[in-house]
Design a protein around this motif. Structure first.
Motif, PDB file in Angstrom:
ATOM      1  N   THR A 125       1.016  -1.160  -0.076  1.00  0.00           N
ATOM      2  CA  THR A 125       0.163   0.098   0.054  1.00  0.00           C
ATOM      3  C   THR A 125       1.000   0.998  -0.084  1.00  0.00           C
ATOM      4  O   THR A 125       1.803   1.239   0.479  1.00  0.00           O
ATOM      5  N   ALA A 126       0.091   1.731  -0.377  1.00  0.00           N
ATOM      6  CA  ALA A 126       0.818   3.713  -0.678  1.00  0.00           C
ATOM      7  C   ALA A 126       1.510   4.108   0.945  1.00  0.00           C
ATOM      8  O   ALA A 126       2.485   4.362   1.171  1.00  0.00           O
ATOM      9  N   PRO A 127       0.016   4.066   2.155  1.00  0.00           N
ATOM     10  CA  PRO A 127       0.889   4.790   3.653  1.00  0.00           C
ATOM     11  C   PRO A 127       2.338   3.401   3.306  1.00  0.00           C
ATOM     12  O   PRO A 127       3.162   3.839   4.765  1.00  0.00           O
ATOM     13  N   LEU A 128       2.125   2.436   3.100  1.00  0.00           N
ATOM     14  CA  LEU A 128       3.188   1.531   4.006  1.00  0.00           C
ATOM     15  C   LEU A 128       5.131   1.911   3.421  1.00  0.00           C
ATOM     16  O   LEU A 128       5.642   2.145   3.700  1.00  0.00           O
ATOM     17  N   LEU A 129       4.379   2.028   1.697  1.00  0.00           N
ATOM     18  CA  LEU A 129       5.975   2.660   0.892  1.00  0.00           C
ATOM     19  C   LEU A 129       6.196   3.859   2.217  1.00  0.00           C
ATOM     20  O   LEU A 129       7.097   3.937   1.599  1.00  0.00           O
ATOM     21  N   LYS A 130       5.417   5.067   2.024  1.00  0.00           N
ATOM     22  CA  LYS A 130       6.055   6.058   2.603  1.00  0.00           C
ATOM     23  C   LYS A 130       6.486   5.664   4.013  1.00  0.00           C
ATOM     24  O   LYS A 130       7.616   6.538   4.209  1.00  0.00           O
ATOM     25  N   LYS A 131       5.483   4.606   5.332  1.00  0.00           N
ATOM     26  CA  LYS A 131       7.005   4.546   5.784  1.00  0.00           C
ATOM     27  C   LYS A 131       8.174   4.048   6.340  1.00  0.00           C
ATOM     28  O   LYS A 131       9.049   4.795   6.385  1.00  0.00           O
ATOM     29  N   TRP A 132       8.330   2.704   4.867  1.00  0.00           N
ATOM     30  CA  TRP A 132       9.076   3.050   4.217  1.00  0.00           C
ATOM     31  C   TRP A 132      10.353   3.794   4.157  1.00  0.00           C
ATOM     32  O   TRP A 132      11.323   4.122   4.426  1.00  0.00           O
ATOM     33  N   LEU A 133      10.327   4.999   3.477  1.00  0.00           N
ATOM     34  CA  LEU A 133      10.895   6.215   2.852  1.00  0.00           C
ATOM     35  C   LEU A 133      11.395   6.855   4.210  1.00  0.00           C
ATOM     36  O   LEU A 133      11.902   6.895   4.308  1.00  0.00           O
ATOM     37  N   LYS A 134      10.334   7.389   5.038  1.00  0.00           N
ATOM     38  CA  LYS A 134      10.049   8.115   5.967  1.00  0.00           C
ATOM     39  C   LYS A 134      10.677   7.372   6.709  1.00  0.00           C
ATOM     40  O   LYS A 134      12.303   7.797   7.386  1.00  0.00           O
ATOM     41  N   ASP A 135      11.580   6.287   7.125  1.00  0.00           N
ATOM     42  CA  ASP A 135      12.500   5.580   7.844  1.00  0.00           C
ATOM     43  C   ASP A 135      13.496   5.151   7.105  1.00  0.00           C
ATOM     44  O   ASP A 135      14.954   5.323   8.060  1.00  0.00           O
ATOM     45  N   LYS A 136      13.875   5.232   6.397  1.00  0.00           N
ATOM     46  CA  LYS A 136      15.034   6.003   5.536  1.00  0.00           C
ATOM     47  C   LYS A 136      15.378   7.535   5.344  1.00  0.00           C
ATOM     48  O   LYS A 136      16.574   7.724   4.848  1.00  0.00           O
ATOM     49  N   GLY A 137      14.876   7.737   5.693  1.00  0.00           N
ATOM     50  CA  GLY A 137      15.075   9.691   5.810  1.00  0.00           C
ATOM     51  C   GLY A 137      15.235  10.177   4.945  1.00  0.00           C
ATOM     52  O   GLY A 137      15.592  11.548   4.325  1.00  0.00           O
ATOM     53  N   VAL A 138      13.695   9.280   3.743  1.00  0.00           N
ATOM     54  CA  VAL A 138      14.501   9.812   2.382  1.00  0.00           C
ATOM     55  C   VAL A 138      13.345  10.885   3.002  1.00  0.00           C
ATOM     56  O   VAL A 138      12.051  10.989   2.964  1.00  0.00           O
ATOM     57  N   ALA A 139      12.652  12.440   1.902  1.00  0.00           N
ATOM     58  CA  ALA A 139      12.226  13.359   1.435  1.00  0.00           C
ATOM     59  C   ALA A 139      11.326  13.754   0.682  1.00  0.00           C
ATOM     60  O   ALA A 139      12.185  13.257   0.002  1.00  0.00           O
ATOM     61  N   GLY A 140      10.659  14.281   0.539  1.00  0.00           N
ATOM     62  CA  GLY A 140       9.496  14.531  -0.297  1.00  0.00           C
ATOM     63  C   GLY A 140       8.724  13.766  -1.313  1.00  0.00           C
ATOM     64  O   GLY A 140       8.191  13.860  -2.198  1.00  0.00           O
ATOM     65  N   TYR A 141       8.223  12.762  -0.638  1.00  0.00           N
ATOM     66  CA  TYR A 141       7.544  11.829  -1.124  1.00  0.00           C
ATOM     67  C   TYR A 141       6.089  11.526  -0.994  1.00  0.00           C
ATOM     68  O   TYR A 141       4.959  10.988  -1.179  1.00  0.00           O
ATOM     69  N   SER A 142       5.375  12.910  -0.315  1.00  0.00           N
ATOM     70  CA  SER A 142       4.329  12.847   0.337  1.00  0.00           C
ATOM     71  C   SER A 142       3.175  12.930  -0.848  1.00  0.00           C
ATOM     72  O   SER A 142       2.134  13.018  -0.546  1.00  0.00           O
ATOM     73  N   LYS A 143       3.217  13.705  -2.142  1.00  0.00           N
ATOM     74  CA  LYS A 143       2.634  13.920  -3.021  1.00  0.00           C
ATOM     75  C   LYS A 143       3.493  12.542  -4.292  1.00  0.00           C
ATOM     76  O   LYS A 143       2.537  12.739  -4.927  1.00  0.00           O
ATOM     77  N   PHE A 144       3.722  11.834  -4.057  1.00  0.00           N
ATOM     78  CA  PHE A 144       4.192  10.658  -5.152  1.00  0.00           C
ATOM     79  C   PHE A 144       3.074  10.060  -5.257  1.00  0.00           C
ATOM     80  O   PHE A 144       2.291   9.854  -4.544  1.00  0.00           O
ATOM     81  N   LYS A 145       3.093  10.005  -6.500  1.00  0.00           N
ATOM     82  CA  LYS A 145       1.972   8.314  -6.816  1.00  0.00           C
ATOM     83  C   LYS A 145       2.718   7.019  -6.457  1.00  0.00           C
ATOM     84  O   LYS A 145       3.440   7.032  -6.405  1.00  0.00           O
ATOM     85  N   LYS A 146       1.363   5.801  -6.636  1.00  0.00           N
ATOM     86  CA  LYS A 146       2.499   4.777  -6.094  1.00  0.00           C
ATOM     87  C   LYS A 146       3.407   4.141  -6.948  1.00  0.00           C
ATOM     88  O   LYS A 146       4.014   4.262  -5.584  1.00  0.00           O
ATOM     89  N   ASP A 147       3.536   4.429  -8.445  1.00  0.00           N
ATOM     90  CA  ASP A 147       4.636   3.586  -8.851  1.00  0.00           C
ATOM     91  C   ASP A 147       5.412   4.822  -8.324  1.00  0.00           C
ATOM     92  O   ASP A 147       6.374   3.992  -8.459  1.00  0.00           O
ATOM     93  N   GLU A 148       5.774   5.817  -8.570  1.00  0.00           N
ATOM     94  CA  GLU A 148       6.324   6.955  -7.789  1.00  0.00           C
ATOM     95  C   GLU A 148       7.315   6.389  -7.115  1.00  0.00           C
ATOM     96  O   GLU A 148       8.401   6.132  -6.214  1.00  0.00           O
ATOM     97  N   LEU A 149       6.343   6.162  -5.629  1.00  0.00           N
ATOM     98  CA  LEU A 149       6.780   5.393  -3.941  1.00  0.00           C
ATOM     99  C   LEU A 149       7.930   4.000  -4.218  1.00  0.00           C
ATOM    100  O   LEU A 149       8.467   4.020  -4.118  1.00  0.00           O
TER     101      LEU A 149
END
Length: 196
Positions: A125-149
């Motif tokens: 899911t998109a929320p889970l992908l966002k969580k994993w990006l947050k865990d890695k300290g990746v920024a700027g993903y909040s408006k990403f579409k699913k394929d970009e996530l």
């Protein structure tokens, strides 16, 4: 492909003999799970012809597969069949195969590929992908579409790292699997359709 282990069946020796007689005219013996209440099922089969696996479903294709295996390939092509898919009982009761075990044979035979963890991110899911990006300290993903996530997580994590986060792995047809499926369209044409 998995065969019935008569010594493990949930029934008496007389029930096992009734089962063998029921399928004596079939080219191949359908798979019967040890969990099936054999006596109860045999009584139902004696009352209605629709309970037994049809003879046509135990005839091998030119490539050496049963119609149930073609149905597995058909399901895989939709991209919704994975290592955690709940296996429908129709594989055993209508097609006489153990789909959970037989998918492994289709993989070994080169008809189906198991996707890597990174490739299987498409199922997350998109929320889970966002969580994993947050865990890695990746920024700027909040408006990403699913394929970009998915792409961002694939970049941020190694295969090993992402593989430890989830066990689901998708399946996909190989070129050989696509060809076997195309060669046996008649099996699909006879299968009751529903959307996956």
């Amino acid at each position: 492909m998995k065969h019935t282990d008569f010594s493990q069946l949930n029934g008496s020796p007389a029930d096992v003999e009734r089962l063998k007689q029921l399928y004596a005219q079939h080219e191949h013996m359908p798979y019967v799970s040890p969990q099936r209440d054999l006596a109860l099922w045999l009584d139902k089969a004696a009352m209605t012809s629709g309970e037994a696996v049809p003879k046509r479903n135990m005839l091998k294709t030119e490539e050496g597969y049963l119609p149930g295996h073609i149905i597995i390939l058909w399901r895989v092509q939709f991209g919704t069949y994975d290592n955690q898919t709940v296996i429908s009982k129709y594989f055993e009761y209508d097609y006489g195969i153990d789909a959970k075990a037989d998918i492994e044979d289709l993989i070994k035979d080169g008809l189906v590929d198991v996707m890597t963890a990174k490739e299987s991110l498409i199922y997350m899911t998109a929320p889970l992908l966002k969580k994993w990006l947050k865990d890695k300290g990746v920024a700027g993903y909040s408006k990403f579409k699913k394929d970009e996530l998915v792409e961002a997580v694939q970049t941020a994590y190694t295969e090993e790292e992402i593989g430890q986060k989830f066990a689901l792995r998708g399946y996909r047809l190989t070129e050989k699997g696509e060809q076997v499926l195309a060669n046996n369209q008649y099996v699909i044409d006879k299968h009751p359709k529903k959307k996956f």
